[in-house]
Scaffold this active site. Structure first.
Site, mmCIF file in Angstrom:
data_model
loop_
_atom_site.group_PDB
_atom_site.id
_atom_site.type_symbol
_atom_site.label_atom_id
_atom_site.label_comp_id
_atom_site.label_asym_id
_atom_site.label_seq_id
_atom_site.Cartn_x
_atom_site.Cartn_y
_atom_site.Cartn_z
ATOM 1 N N CYS A 197 -10.787 2.924 -0.929
ATOM 2 C CA CYS A 197 -9.477 3.452 -0.508
ATOM 3 C C CYS A 197 -9.145 2.814 0.826
ATOM 4 O O CYS A 197 -10.014 2.706 1.701
ATOM 5 C CB CYS A 197 -9.537 4.968 -0.370
ATOM 6 S SG CYS A 197 -8.041 5.674 0.354
ATOM 7 N N HIS A 216 -7.609 3.787 3.371
ATOM 8 C CA HIS A 216 -7.717 4.607 4.581
ATOM 9 C C HIS A 216 -9.166 4.784 5.067
ATOM 10 O O HIS A 216 -9.394 5.087 6.233
ATOM 11 C CB HIS A 216 -7.159 6.007 4.319
ATOM 12 C CG HIS A 216 -5.674 6.096 4.327
ATOM 13 N ND1 HIS A 216 -4.877 5.423 3.432
ATOM 14 C CD2 HIS A 216 -4.825 6.803 5.121
ATOM 15 C CE1 HIS A 216 -3.612 5.703 3.667
ATOM 16 N NE2 HIS A 216 -3.551 6.541 4.692
ATOM 17 N N TYR A 264 -0.518 8.656 -2.595
ATOM 18 C CA TYR A 264 -0.407 8.464 -4.042
ATOM 19 C C TYR A 264 -1.605 9.091 -4.779
ATOM 20 O O TYR A 264 -1.549 9.278 -5.989
ATOM 21 C CB TYR A 264 -0.417 6.965 -4.382
ATOM 22 C CG TYR A 264 0.878 6.214 -4.196
ATOM 23 C CD1 TYR A 264 1.951 6.722 -3.461
ATOM 24 C CD2 TYR A 264 1.031 4.952 -4.777
ATOM 25 C CE1 TYR A 264 3.120 5.989 -3.314
ATOM 26 C CE2 TYR A 264 2.202 4.223 -4.635
ATOM 27 C CZ TYR A 264 3.239 4.735 -3.893
ATOM 28 O OH TYR A 264 4.403 3.999 -3.746
ATOM 29 N N GLY A 265 -2.680 9.325 -4.016
ATOM 30 C CA GLY A 265 -3.979 9.630 -4.625
ATOM 31 C C GLY A 265 -4.019 10.799 -5.582
ATOM 32 O O GLY A 265 -4.817 10.821 -6.515
ATOM 33 N N GLU A 269 -4.195 10.395 7.923
ATOM 34 C CA GLU A 269 -2.736 10.434 8.128
ATOM 35 C C GLU A 269 -2.376 11.347 9.299
ATOM 36 O O GLU A 269 -1.375 11.136 9.981
ATOM 37 C CB GLU A 269 -2.038 10.940 6.859
ATOM 38 C CG GLU A 269 -2.091 9.971 5.699
ATOM 39 C CD GLU A 269 -1.001 8.900 5.769
ATOM 40 O OE1 GLU A 269 0.076 9.189 6.315
ATOM 41 O OE2 GLU A 269 -1.262 7.777 5.296
ATOM 42 N N ASP A 323 0.864 -1.186 0.000
ATOM 43 C CA ASP A 323 0.000 0.000 0.000
ATOM 44 C C ASP A 323 0.895 1.228 0.000
ATOM 45 O O ASP A 323 2.070 1.165 0.371
ATOM 46 C CB ASP A 323 -0.903 0.026 1.240
ATOM 47 C CG ASP A 323 -1.920 1.165 1.161
ATOM 48 O OD1 ASP A 323 -2.582 1.312 0.111
ATOM 49 O OD2 ASP A 323 -2.043 1.931 2.130
ATOM 50 N N SER A 324 0.317 2.359 -0.406
ATOM 51 C CA SER A 324 1.076 3.605 -0.382
ATOM 52 C C SER A 324 1.479 3.976 1.054
ATOM 53 O O SER A 324 2.465 4.674 1.243
ATOM 54 C CB SER A 324 0.241 4.729 -0.998
ATOM 55 O OG SER A 324 -1.000 4.813 -0.318
ATOM 56 N N CYS A 337 -3.576 -1.195 -2.267
ATOM 57 C CA CYS A 337 -3.821 0.212 -2.599
ATOM 58 C C CYS A 337 -4.719 0.313 -3.837
ATOM 59 O O CYS A 337 -4.377 -0.214 -4.904
ATOM 60 C CB CYS A 337 -2.484 0.885 -2.863
ATOM 61 S SG CYS A 337 -2.596 2.629 -3.270
ATOM 62 N N ASN A 338 -5.845 1.009 -3.687
ATOM 63 C CA ASN A 338 -6.750 1.193 -4.828
ATOM 64 C C ASN A 338 -6.103 2.031 -5.919
ATOM 65 O O ASN A 338 -6.262 1.753 -7.107
ATOM 66 C CB ASN A 338 -8.026 1.909 -4.383
ATOM 67 C CG ASN A 338 -8.941 1.002 -3.608
ATOM 68 O OD1 ASN A 338 -9.875 0.455 -4.150
ATOM 69 N ND2 ASN A 338 -8.646 0.808 -2.335
#
Ligand code: DGL
Length: 295
Positions: free
Chosen positions: A207, A209, A45-46, A173, A13-14, A76-77
């Site tokens: 996502c 998160h 990354y989004g 985050e 994942d990012s 990670c999507n």
């Protein structure tokens, strides 16, 4: 390339959000060994371009291959939506014909379409032949059109609404997952969905998160609307995939070990990750070498 294969499942994942997927994998398939990599130094990354997401994802996947993973799951999507297809179709045949990479978009689109029937227990509307469904994701995931592509193949009668939620990842985050400030930003992206004349009957948290914002999201989305998080459905689909791919399943080691690595501060990563994994975790700091084909 001389790689000592160890049979560990790589999960990428990012950042730390993909631990929401790892937790479900470990719960559903506990005997296998897992190596989780979060590229926290370069997350999120989004909002990045397709080229950059592709290049970062290739570096991460190659790192996990070099570490001995025959199979890598892109939790990670954004990476799944923007890089998986090219990695599967070009990178693997050219450089790693014996390895596999799986993503989260296809299984999640199946879940949105209610496929396979009964795959997600507890849906208030298990079969959805028509109407609107929604994907919440990063700007990159939405712009990729990957969910629209997959859903059009699986359930052409369903209308897909995609909502980018660019401020949700930075909130998570920053450790902000509840409270009036968070609710403001949850309403910002959810309210327009339910003000539509054709509101969605099913909403996918597309996502890694977003499950960390679950209580606030669930409180805003009308009770009759199903909210789908990805962890369990990805774990279920991986179990199914391994059952259909014994050649890969037999290569996987089974010591129930879990290894964690990040490209940023390991103590910070452990502090974010431990509440998600509900256990203490030891995290290594690693560097992802730039990809250079050796042939
Ligand atoms: N892991 C990403 C995803 O699932 C979200 C975080 C990011 O933007 O890097 O799309």
């Amino acid at each position: 390339m001389a790689t000592a294969e160890e049979g560990v499942i790589g999960v990428f994942d990012s950042g730390f959000g993909g631990l929401t997927v790892l937790r479900a994998l470990v719960a559903r398939l506990p005997r296998y060994d897992y190596f989780y990599l979060g590229d926290s130094a370069r997350a999120p990354y989004g909002g990045r371009s397709l080229q950059v997401v592709h290049s970062f994802t290739r570096e991460a996947v190659e790192f996990l291959f070099e570490a001995g993973c025959p199979l890598v799951v892109l939790a990670c999507n954004t990476a799944s939506a923007q890089a998986l297809r090219t990695l599967q179709q070009r990178h693997l045949p050219a450089h790693r014909p014996d390895r596999r990479i799986l993503g989260v978009v296809r299984p999640s689109a199946e879940a949105l379409a209610g496929l396979p029937p009964g795959a997600i227990p507890g849906l208030t509307q298990p079969s959805l032949a028509s109407g609107t469904v929604a994907v919440l994701g990063t700007a990159g995931t939405v712009a990729s059109g990957s969910y629209a592509l997959e859903l059009a193949k699986l359930a052409p009668c369903l209308r897909l609404v995609q909502q980018a939620c660019p401020l949700w990842v930075p909130l998570v985050e920053a450790g902000e997952t509840s409270g009036p400030g968070v609710d403001f930003f949850l309403h910002k992206y959810l309210d327009p969905l339910f003000a539509r004349p054709d509101p969605p009957a099913r909403v996918l948290l597309g996502c890694t998160h977003y499950p960390l914002l679950w209580p606030g999201i669930r409180a805003i989305v009308p009770p009759a609307v199903d909210v789908i998080a990805q962890g369990e459905l990805v774990a279920e689909r991986l179990a199914d995939w391994l059952g259909r791919h014994p050649e890969m399943e037999q290569r996987l080691s089974r010591n129930a070990s879990r290894r964690y690595a990040t490209t940023d501060d390991p103590s910070w990563f452990a502090a974010q990750g431990e509440p998600i994994m509900r256990t203490t975790i030891a995290v290594d700091k690693v560097r992802l070498p730039p990809w250079r084909a050796s042939e």
